[in-house]
Design an enzyme around this catalytic site. Sequence first.
Site, PDB file in Angstrom:
ATOM      1  N   GLU A  15       0.815  -1.219   0.000  1.00  0.00           N
ATOM      2  CA  GLU A  15       0.000   0.000   0.000  1.00  0.00           C
ATOM      3  C   GLU A  15       0.851   1.274   0.000  1.00  0.00           C
ATOM      4  OE1 GLU A  15      -3.728  -0.491   2.566  1.00  0.00           O
ATOM      5  OE2 GLU A  15      -2.368  -1.989   3.378  1.00  0.00           O
ATOM      6  N   SER A 145      -6.456  -2.323   1.752  1.00  0.00           N
ATOM      7  CA  SER A 145      -6.812  -1.757   0.453  1.00  0.00           C
ATOM      8  C   SER A 145      -7.307  -2.812  -0.533  1.00  0.00           C
ATOM      9  CB  SER A 145      -5.624  -0.988  -0.153  1.00  0.00           C
ATOM     10  OG  SER A 145      -5.329   0.138   0.617  1.00  0.00           O
ATOM     11  N   TYR A 211      -9.709   3.635  -4.975  1.00  0.00           N
ATOM     12  CA  TYR A 211      -8.794   4.744  -5.242  1.00  0.00           C
ATOM     13  C   TYR A 211      -8.978   5.396  -6.613  1.00  0.00           C
ATOM     14  CZ  TYR A 211      -6.769   2.881  -1.048  1.00  0.00           C
ATOM     15  OH  TYR A 211      -6.601   2.437   0.230  1.00  0.00           O
ATOM     16  N   ARG A 251     -11.358   3.832  12.005  1.00  0.00           N
ATOM     17  CA  ARG A 251     -12.465   3.630  11.073  1.00  0.00           C
ATOM     18  C   ARG A 251     -12.937   2.186  11.190  1.00  0.00           C
ATOM     19  NH1 ARG A 251     -10.741   3.707   5.233  1.00  0.00           N
ATOM     20  NH2 ARG A 251     -11.400   1.529   5.186  1.00  0.00           N
ATOM     21  N   ASP A 253     -15.225  -0.639   9.407  1.00  0.00           N
ATOM     22  CA  ASP A 253     -15.898  -1.001   8.164  1.00  0.00           C
ATOM     23  C   ASP A 253     -16.939  -2.082   8.443  1.00  0.00           C
ATOM     24  OD1 ASP A 253     -14.254   0.766   6.855  1.00  0.00           O
ATOM     25  OD2 ASP A 253     -12.825  -0.757   6.199  1.00  0.00           O
ATOM     26  N   GLU A 265     -13.745  -5.029   9.440  1.00  0.00           N
ATOM     27  CA  GLU A 265     -12.420  -4.794  10.000  1.00  0.00           C
ATOM     28  C   GLU A 265     -12.352  -3.397  10.604  1.00  0.00           C
ATOM     29  OE1 GLU A 265      -9.507  -5.088   6.914  1.00  0.00           O
ATOM     30  OE2 GLU A 265     -10.378  -3.490   5.712  1.00  0.00           O
ATOM     31  N   ASN A 267      -9.702  -0.027  10.886  1.00  0.00           N
ATOM     32  CA  ASN A 267      -8.531   0.616  10.306  1.00  0.00           C
ATOM     33  C   ASN A 267      -8.007   1.658  11.284  1.00  0.00           C
ATOM     34  OD1 ASN A 267      -8.234  -0.171   7.218  1.00  0.00           O
ATOM     35  ND2 ASN A 267     -10.419  -0.077   7.707  1.00  0.00           N
ATOM     36  N   GLY A 271      -7.008   5.575   5.217  1.00  0.00           N
ATOM     37  CA  GLY A 271      -6.516   6.376   4.111  1.00  0.00           C
ATOM     38  C   GLY A 271      -6.869   7.848   4.284  1.00  0.00           C
TER      39      GLY A 271
END
Length: 301
Positions: A15, A145, A211, A251, A253, A265, A267, A271
């Site tokens: 990443e 990612s 992305y 974060r 998800d 998951e 984070n 990002g």
Amino acid sequence: MKKKVVVIMGGISSEREVSLNSGKAALEAIDRNKYDVYELIINDPMDVVNKMPCDVDFALIVLHGKYGEDGTIQAMLESMNIPYSGCDPLTSGICMNKNMTKKVLKSSNIPTAPWLIAKSVDSIDYDAIEKIGYPVFIKPNSGGSSVATFKVDKKEDVYEAVKKGLEVDDIVIIESFLPGDEYTSFILNGEVYPTIKITSPNEFFDYESKYATGVKGATEEVVYLEDSLQNQVDTISKKCWDAFNCKAFVRVDLILSDGIFYVLELNTLPGMTKTSLIPKSANARGLSYSDLLDKIIEYSL
């Protein structure tokens, strides 16, 4: 007096490109009236020691993947007595490890999809996969990612997906596929911010849709759910914050399947590109990108 802040980006994981984009965005947005800002691009794990500017007051970590989100850099910064953004080494390490994350979720009675792991192609338990039921997601245990992530519909395709996953990690997660819509919940200093719904033009929220911009990119919009669903999101988010002992920001998800939110998951270093999720959530609460960085620094100290 201005605080001396170093923005750490790059790294050695798959990443790296995402991290460099996140770091560039952070460098452009950080308030130069409050901070003296330095750039540190990591090409080797020891760069955090060997290339660190003198007398740094704070490290804004904008790394993703191995030697970024896994607690390694955080531990090195602690040994150097440099405060840094986000969660501590233990929380970072657990959240980077999908298998360990799901164990904590399960023990905390937080919904998550059934799963098993494979450490080699010879250790694939096809009978256990049958019990979970196809289709399944097969992905690296510590990747992010959506790199090397595959939706597998039949037994014949499991071997190749596991093999590709093991090319980037030592352990592969084989997880039940839950049909439904994906959401993300941003938590800043324990406060749950507006929820974002993710709609991908591809079969799932893969690397390209995360992305890319335009028609190939995912649609990510702030949504205001009905009370019962929003209460689920808020409750699950706060449970995750407490269960994993998060700090500053994280974060979560999720996927909404048959009226129930399941955690995919956490984070710990989400990002921070211009198309990333948490700046959108923060903006919906009236927090600019620059203000968000300021809050992350404030709550991390």
